[in-house]
Design a protein around this motif. Structure first.
Motif, mmCIF file in Angstrom:
data_model
loop_
_atom_site.group_PDB
_atom_site.id
_atom_site.type_symbol
_atom_site.label_atom_id
_atom_site.label_comp_id
_atom_site.label_asym_id
_atom_site.label_seq_id
_atom_site.Cartn_x
_atom_site.Cartn_y
_atom_site.Cartn_z
ATOM 1 N N ALA A 178 -9.722 59.362 -20.396
ATOM 2 C CA ALA A 178 -8.964 58.633 -19.372
ATOM 3 C C ALA A 178 -9.794 57.554 -18.697
ATOM 4 N N GLN A 179 -11.044 57.385 -19.146
ATOM 5 C CA GLN A 179 -11.931 56.345 -18.604
ATOM 6 C C GLN A 179 -12.151 56.537 -17.104
ATOM 7 N N THR A 180 -12.365 57.800 -16.701
ATOM 8 C CA THR A 180 -12.587 58.112 -15.279
ATOM 9 C C THR A 180 -14.044 57.960 -14.880
ATOM 10 N N GLY A 181 -14.952 58.004 -15.853
ATOM 11 C CA GLY A 181 -16.378 57.952 -15.550
ATOM 12 C C GLY A 181 -16.933 59.282 -15.082
ATOM 13 N N GLN A 182 -16.110 60.326 -15.106
ATOM 14 C CA GLN A 182 -16.516 61.637 -14.599
ATOM 15 C C GLN A 182 -16.940 62.566 -15.741
ATOM 16 N N ASN A 183 -17.735 63.595 -15.392
ATOM 17 C CA ASN A 183 -18.029 64.663 -16.340
ATOM 18 C C ASN A 183 -16.779 65.506 -16.528
ATOM 19 N N VAL A 184 -16.517 65.935 -17.745
ATOM 20 C CA VAL A 184 -15.297 66.678 -18.073
ATOM 21 C C VAL A 184 -15.661 68.081 -18.547
ATOM 22 N N VAL A 185 -14.981 69.068 -17.984
ATOM 23 C CA VAL A 185 -15.185 70.462 -18.377
ATOM 24 C C VAL A 185 -14.338 70.749 -19.614
ATOM 25 N N ASP A 186 -14.967 71.227 -20.669
ATOM 26 C CA ASP A 186 -14.233 71.531 -21.903
ATOM 27 C C ASP A 186 -15.008 72.582 -22.689
ATOM 28 N N ASP A 187 -14.569 73.838 -22.588
ATOM 29 C CA ASP A 187 -15.281 74.915 -23.285
ATOM 30 C C ASP A 187 -14.948 74.953 -24.782
ATOM 31 N N LYS A 188 -14.030 74.095 -25.214
ATOM 32 C CA LYS A 188 -13.681 74.038 -26.642
ATOM 33 C C LYS A 188 -14.346 72.855 -27.359
ATOM 34 N N ALA A 189 -15.003 71.968 -26.619
ATOM 35 C CA ALA A 189 -15.648 70.800 -27.220
ATOM 36 C C ALA A 189 -16.820 71.232 -28.100
ATOM 37 N N PHE A 190 -17.023 70.500 -29.198
ATOM 38 C CA PHE A 190 -18.177 70.777 -30.050
ATOM 39 C C PHE A 190 -18.555 69.533 -30.856
ATOM 40 N N LEU A 191 -19.806 69.526 -31.313
ATOM 41 C CA LEU A 191 -20.280 68.519 -32.252
ATOM 42 C C LEU A 191 -20.263 69.139 -33.640
ATOM 43 N N PHE A 192 -20.142 68.309 -34.682
ATOM 44 C CA PHE A 192 -20.104 68.832 -36.049
ATOM 45 C C PHE A 192 -20.792 67.870 -36.986
ATOM 46 N N SER A 193 -21.104 68.351 -38.163
ATOM 47 C CA SER A 193 -21.694 67.495 -39.195
ATOM 48 C C SER A 193 -21.586 68.163 -40.551
ATOM 49 N N PHE A 194 -21.372 67.360 -41.594
ATOM 50 C CA PHE A 194 -21.520 67.811 -42.974
ATOM 51 C C PHE A 194 -21.942 66.611 -43.811
ATOM 52 N N ASN A 195 -22.472 66.889 -44.981
ATOM 53 C CA ASN A 195 -23.077 65.859 -45.808
ATOM 54 C C ASN A 195 -22.435 65.824 -47.176
#
Length: 445
Positions: A72-89
């Motif tokens: 939402a372009q609020t500039g705030q930190n967002v709480v999200d316990d489902k967020a994750f980073l991923f990677s595959f090659n």
């Protein structure tokens, strides 16, 4: 603008969907098309619900971040316990994807852009990534191979197809008897005016939507095998540069094909690109003859040898069919929708019926890909029909989902039924045009 397509391969998409536990990704943003800029990112990705960002580098890594929250372009930190980073090659196809959750969900990401703290994409509005494994703990080599230069960056809305409805919202007889019944309706149909032998149907739509493929598919139904008479492909600009009228030879037990399909240059957003609205009007009125080379920057002139000065009713267009890729409905830009509005208005002024074909339904919904008979029970397809009805401004009954033949070598009875069902609806719409000219003393023989 070029057709926006996903850079994910089939197996990459399958891996990503398995990580997300969802069965559909809808492309919202593609940096190579929209720009490597945070503001462009927000224009396309804000308030879209759960999204996944997918980045690519020359080292063969596909990596990114998922968030369950809105940008939402609020500039705030967002709480999200489902967020994750991923990677595959690409070089490690058999290995399980890397998935890393935040050590502190209170700081899952900062809503200034695609900023996940440990990975900041579109860094300084460039095709680069800032990497610092802090909130998300990861080995940089396993995450991105220490290659922070991007070759592409995409964002997808993560969607659930919504399952199947209890009952189909349209009834279709999918068996061979249903197919034969549709062929019988088509074979027996004829215009109500003796001066017209065939209904002329004009296909109009964005580049890559499947206009030419629809003709090839209908032609295939009557031939009994998959054919490719009209030029098709995935080029960024229209492969169809001429106005073409395609006639279909009788076959499959049909002695008479009472319609011709007309194809034209695809619609494009920019000025002097794609089908020109003046040429479109000339086609509708029957002024443009077959094989005329369309020029987006110069509409046809009355002194052209391809200009029909005195067209009869048989030369005019009797029904306009807008062809739209079901997967791209949410990607239709305001400029493209405005272009549809202009074309719709011109068509309405001439009293010509209008329908919408939604193509590639199997690509849009995995449940339909699994079984084409699910098309009228798919909640997702139903939702897309309603959305395009609102955006383009046609009734729900005027929106028809279809699947074209694309990579198949043999025809399929269920695909045939869906295609023939579309033809029947088109002919019934065209009949409405002839009704306006109906004279009991000039009815068809």
């Amino acid at each position: 603008m070029s057709t926006i397509t996903s850079s994910l391969t089939k197996w990459q998409k399958k891996k990503l969907c398995s990580l997300l536990s969802h069965d559909r990704l809808s492309l919202l943003f593609k940096a190579s098309v929209h720009g490597y800029h945070v503001n462009k990112f927000h224009q396309k990705c804000n308030t879209q619900g759960p999204t996944v960002l997918v980045a690519y580098n020359k080292s063969g890594y596909v990596f990114g971040a998922f968030t369950n929250k809105n940008y939402a372009q609020t500039g705030q930190n967002v709480v999200d316990d489902k967020a994750f980073l991923f990677s595959f090659n690409d070089k490690e196809v058999k290995e399980a994807p890397l998935r890393v959750f935040s050590g502190n969900p209170q700081y899952a990401f900062t809503d200034t852009g695609p900023n996940f703290g440990s990975l900041v994409f579109l860094y300084n509005n460039t095709a680069t990534v800032y990497s610092n494994p802090t909130t998300y703990k990861f080995d940089p080599h396993k995450m991105h191979g220490n290659d922070l230069q991007l070759t592409e960056c995409e964002v997808y809305r993560v969607e659930d197809c919504g399952g199947l409805m209890e009952k189909p919202w349209r009834n279709v007889q999918w068996n061979s008897e249903g197919r034969e019944a549709l062929l019988s309706i088509i074979s027996g149909w004829k215009p109500s005016l003796s001066s017209v032998k065939q209904a002329r149907i004009l296909l109009v739509g964005p580049v890559g939507a499947g206009k030419s493929s629809f003709f090839n598919s209908i032609n295939s139904v009557f031939k009994g095998y998959v054919s490719s008479q009209a030029n098709t492909g995935t080029a960024g600009t229209s492969l169809t540069t001429q106005f073409r009228t395609y006639y279909i030879r009788p076959g499959s037990g049909v002695s008479h094909v009472p319609f011709a399909l007309c194809d034209s240059m695809g619609l494009e957003e920019g000025l002097n690109s794609g089908l020109d609205v003046d040429d479109f009007a000339s086609i509708l009125k029957g002024h443009i003859q077959d094989k005329y080379q369309l020029n987006p920057s110069m509409p046809i002139q009355p002194d052209s040898p391809y200009f029909h000065k005195s067209p009869g009713l048989k030369d005019k267009i009797h029904c306009v069919v807008y062809v739209i890729d079901t997967s791209k409905i949410k990607l239709l830009s305001d400029k493209m929708i405005d272009k549809f509005v202009v074309f719709r208005k011109k068509t309405s002024q001439l009293g010509i019926p209008q329908l919408v074909l939604l193509t590639k339904v199997d690509e849009a919904c995995p449940l339909v890909a699994e079984d084409l008979k699910n098309v009228y029970q798919s909640n997702y397809i139903n939702k897309m029909v309603q959305e395009v009805s609102t955006q383009i401004g046609v009734s729900l009954s005027a929106v028809i989902p279809v699947k074209n033949y694309f990579q198949e070598l043999d025809i399929d009875p269920q695909t045939d039924v869906l295609l023939l069902k579309a033809v029947v609806q088109i002919l019934r719409a065209a009949e409405g045009f002839f009704d306006d000219f109906y004279n009991p003393e000039e009815k068809s023989e």
